[in-house]
Write a protein that holds these residues in place. Sequence first.
Motif, PDB file in Angstrom:
ATOM      1  N   MET A 144       0.847  -1.192   0.000  1.00 44.48           N
ATOM      2  CA  MET A 144       0.000   0.000   0.000  1.00 44.48           C
ATOM      3  C   MET A 144       0.881   1.239   0.000  1.00 44.48           C
ATOM      4  O   MET A 144       1.930   1.264   0.658  1.00 44.48           O
ATOM      5  N   ASP A 145       0.454   2.265  -0.717  1.00 44.39           N
ATOM      6  CA  ASP A 145       1.236   3.496  -0.786  1.00 44.39           C
ATOM      7  C   ASP A 145       1.156   4.250   0.540  1.00 44.39           C
ATOM      8  O   ASP A 145       0.305   3.994   1.387  1.00 44.39           O
ATOM      9  N   MET A 146       2.052   5.232   0.677  1.00 44.41           N
ATOM     10  CA  MET A 146       2.240   5.926   1.948  1.00 44.41           C
ATOM     11  C   MET A 146       1.016   6.726   2.389  1.00 44.41           C
ATOM     12  O   MET A 146       0.563   6.607   3.534  1.00 44.41           O
ATOM     13  N   THR A 147       0.475   7.529   1.505  1.00 49.38           N
ATOM     14  CA  THR A 147      -0.633   8.417   1.886  1.00 49.38           C
ATOM     15  C   THR A 147      -1.866   7.652   2.363  1.00 49.38           C
ATOM     16  O   THR A 147      -2.396   7.949   3.443  1.00 49.38           O
ATOM     17  N   PRO A 148      -2.358   6.654   1.615  1.00 52.12           N
ATOM     18  CA  PRO A 148      -3.523   5.920   2.130  1.00 52.12           C
ATOM     19  C   PRO A 148      -3.241   5.175   3.424  1.00 52.12           C
ATOM     20  O   PRO A 148      -4.125   5.064   4.280  1.00 52.12           O
ATOM     21  N   THR A 149      -2.026   4.678   3.599  1.00 52.62           N
ATOM     22  CA  THR A 149      -1.698   3.982   4.846  1.00 52.62           C
ATOM     23  C   THR A 149      -1.814   4.934   6.034  1.00 52.62           C
ATOM     24  O   THR A 149      -2.374   4.589   7.076  1.00 52.62           O
ATOM     25  N   ILE A 150      -1.267   6.141   5.869  1.00 53.10           N
ATOM     26  CA  ILE A 150      -1.363   7.137   6.936  1.00 53.10           C
ATOM     27  C   ILE A 150      -2.819   7.487   7.211  1.00 53.10           C
ATOM     28  O   ILE A 150      -3.262   7.531   8.366  1.00 53.10           O
ATOM     29  N   LEU A 151      -3.583   7.718   6.147  1.00 50.25           N
ATOM     30  CA  LEU A 151      -4.970   8.139   6.310  1.00 50.25           C
ATOM     31  C   LEU A 151      -5.846   7.058   6.933  1.00 50.25           C
ATOM     32  O   LEU A 151      -6.782   7.359   7.674  1.00 50.25           O
ATOM     33  N   ILE A 152      -5.538   5.800   6.657  1.00 47.09           N
ATOM     34  CA  ILE A 152      -6.332   4.698   7.197  1.00 47.09           C
ATOM     35  C   ILE A 152      -5.955   4.400   8.647  1.00 47.09           C
ATOM     36  O   ILE A 152      -6.809   4.261   9.527  1.00 47.09           O
ATOM     37  N   LEU A 153      -4.650   4.302   8.911  1.00 49.39           N
ATOM     38  CA  LEU A 153      -4.201   3.827  10.219  1.00 49.39           C
ATOM     39  C   LEU A 153      -4.129   4.908  11.288  1.00 49.39           C
ATOM     40  O   LEU A 153      -4.331   4.613  12.468  1.00 49.39           O
ATOM     41  N   ALA A 154      -3.816   6.145  10.897  1.00 41.94           N
ATOM     42  CA  ALA A 154      -3.623   7.192  11.909  1.00 41.94           C
ATOM     43  C   ALA A 154      -4.853   7.388  12.805  1.00 41.94           C
ATOM     44  O   ALA A 154      -4.726   7.410  14.039  1.00 41.94           O
ATOM     45  N   PRO A 155      -6.067   7.514  12.231  1.00 35.35           N
ATOM     46  CA  PRO A 155      -7.233   7.698  13.113  1.00 35.35           C
ATOM     47  C   PRO A 155      -7.512   6.491  14.013  1.00 35.35           C
ATOM     48  O   PRO A 155      -8.052   6.642  15.107  1.00 35.35           O
ATOM     49  N   VAL A 156      -7.147   5.296  13.535  1.00 33.63           N
ATOM     50  CA  VAL A 156      -7.378   4.084  14.330  1.00 33.63           C
ATOM     51  C   VAL A 156      -6.376   3.988  15.476  1.00 33.63           C
ATOM     52  O   VAL A 156      -6.724   3.635  16.604  1.00 33.63           O
ATOM     53  N   LEU A 157      -5.126   4.321  15.192  1.00 34.39           N
ATOM     54  CA  LEU A 157      -4.053   4.098  16.166  1.00 34.39           C
ATOM     55  C   LEU A 157      -3.926   5.198  17.211  1.00 34.39           C
ATOM     56  O   LEU A 157      -3.462   4.940  18.327  1.00 34.39           O
ATOM     57  N   MET A 158      -4.278   6.452  16.872  1.00 33.07           N
ATOM     58  CA  MET A 158      -4.012   7.556  17.791  1.00 33.07           C
ATOM     59  C   MET A 158      -4.681   7.395  19.157  1.00 33.07           C
ATOM     60  O   MET A 158      -4.048   7.685  20.183  1.00 33.07           O
ATOM     61  N   PRO A 159      -5.945   6.947  19.245  1.00 31.61           N
ATOM     62  CA  PRO A 159      -6.517   6.734  20.590  1.00 31.61           C
ATOM     63  C   PRO A 159      -5.737   5.699  21.394  1.00 31.61           C
ATOM     64  O   PRO A 159      -5.586   5.841  22.610  1.00 31.61           O
ATOM     65  N   VAL A 160      -5.237   4.673  20.700  1.00 30.11           N
ATOM     66  CA  VAL A 160      -4.447   3.646  21.383  1.00 30.11           C
ATOM     67  C   VAL A 160      -3.106   4.222  21.835  1.00 30.11           C
ATOM     68  O   VAL A 160      -2.639   3.950  22.940  1.00 30.11           O
ATOM     69  N   VAL A 161      -2.501   5.025  20.973  1.00 32.83           N
ATOM     70  CA  VAL A 161      -1.218   5.661  21.298  1.00 32.83           C
ATOM     71  C   VAL A 161      -1.345   6.510  22.557  1.00 32.83           C
ATOM     72  O   VAL A 161      -0.494   6.462  23.458  1.00 32.83           O
ATOM     73  N   LYS A 162      -2.412   7.274  22.641  1.00 36.20           N
ATOM     74  CA  LYS A 162      -2.620   8.127  23.813  1.00 36.20           C
ATOM     75  C   LYS A 162      -2.868   7.293  25.064  1.00 36.20           C
ATOM     76  O   LYS A 162      -2.415   7.636  26.161  1.00 36.20           O
ATOM     77  N   GLN A 163      -3.583   6.169  24.904  1.00 38.46           N
ATOM     78  CA  GLN A 163      -3.841   5.303  26.052  1.00 38.46           C
ATOM     79  C   GLN A 163      -2.561   4.664  26.575  1.00 38.46           C
ATOM     80  O   GLN A 163      -2.377   4.518  27.787  1.00 38.46           O
ATOM     81  N   VAL A 164      -1.665   4.309  25.660  1.00 36.37           N
ATOM     82  CA  VAL A 164      -0.389   3.705  26.056  1.00 36.37           C
ATOM     83  C   VAL A 164       0.528   4.740  26.720  1.00 36.37           C
ATOM     84  O   VAL A 164       1.419   4.402  27.493  1.00 36.37           O
ATOM     85  N   GLY A 165       0.310   6.031  26.414  1.00 35.33           N
ATOM     86  CA  GLY A 165       1.127   7.081  27.002  1.00 35.33           C
ATOM     87  C   GLY A 165       2.306   7.503  26.149  1.00 35.33           C
ATOM     88  O   GLY A 165       3.297   8.043  26.664  1.00 35.33           O
ATOM     89  N   ILE A 166       2.213   7.273  24.843  1.00 38.30           N
ATOM     90  CA  ILE A 166       3.290   7.650  23.921  1.00 38.30           C
ATOM     91  C   ILE A 166       3.036   9.067  23.415  1.00 38.30           C
ATOM     92  O   ILE A 166       1.893   9.424  23.105  1.00 38.30           O
TER      93      ILE A 166
END
Length: 426
Positions: free
Chosen positions: A330-352
């Motif tokens: 998968m190209d860079m832009t769609p990967t960022i657009l798909i995964l960033a909204p999914v991962l950010m709540p988890v990232v904040k919960q982990v404390g990163i």
Amino acid sequence: MTLAIFLGCLIGFMLLGVPIAFTLLLSGTALMWYMDIFDAQLIAQNLINGADNFVLLAAPFFMLAGEFMNAGGLSRRIVNMALALVGHIQGGLGYVAVFAAIIMASLSGSAVADTTALAALLLPMMREAKYDEGRCAGLIACGGIIAPIIPPSIPFVIFGVAAQVSITKLFLAGIVPGVLMGISIIFAWWWVSRHDKLKTQKRPPAAEIRKTFVEGIWALFLPVIIIVGLKMGVFTPTEAAVVAAVYALFVGMFVYRELKFKDLYKLFLSAGKMTAVVMFLVGGAMVTAWLITVADLPGQLVELLGPVLDSPKLFMFAIVVVTLIIGTSMDMTPTILILAPVLMPVVKQVGINPVYFGVIFVMANAIGLITPPVGTSLTAVCGVGKIPVGKVVVGMWPFLLAEVSVIFLLVLFPDLVLVPLAFLSR
């Protein structure tokens, strides 16, 4: 179940060859049908609102700046400066490629644009000097992916919008990691070429070196203007993109005089086409991002990643490995657009730190630009140099491994990103 449906539709449509923007819209629509909330007006509203974002104006202006830079002679003068400095030493053209890639990364923010320009300028010279063309093309491809890391970076703009993270802080945090990537492939080039008997350039006289730097100083002013302007709060990242485009246009037309009025239509058209693709992707991704929130997919992801959530470093290792694997297909832009909204709540919960995560995440995605079969920068260098993909991939491995090693180094030692960020953000 909603997570399985979303991922199943996403992967299924991609395997069928559906364009990514339409894949995002269709996956979102399927999820709406399953949740019994289908409403065409909601799809249209989120699609329009996704692209209707002032911050996203930075992307087309940085693309336009890259077009002006290449057509106006800034890229060539950067290569000439690097040639004057290191072109005469053993394997000098390889070092020229890396130094030029680092400097050009601070001008355009586009990996494909930088890779194409460097390949067009340096590959003929490398062939003439009897360098291994597969290795050289691999080096140029790996040098090109420094562009998404060193500011100004178009992927940082997209990530910042998708994940609601400060783009200015992402820009400042990317400086040290980008330089480290450049240093890593310099060492890799030294290692693989140290026993080669390569033809070297004749060392230019001091007067010619001075002349080269006087001509190139206009190109070097651009990254200084952008970084200092962001640091001092003179302009926002979006305004910085406009400054970069106007500056590159002015230098190309009135200082170097290589950019003509008749060239402008073609350059605006090229930047416009790239912008249309990016904006449609962003719009489609915002539809998906809204549905991700409604369906609470991040909560389901937290349950799946439960074993690694207690260790931020282990979590980051897992994310980097998954992103590297996804980047092969998968190209860079769609990967960022798909995964960033999914991962950010988890990232904040982990404390990163979200900015630190964004830098590492974009670096891992940048690797996907040079890994087959999808790698767009890899395709670009093969097309410009007319070299088979297999030959470039074989020559690229030492440099690819060096850059991946830098990513894992930053995962182990986050302070290499966070400490410079704290200093630059004062």
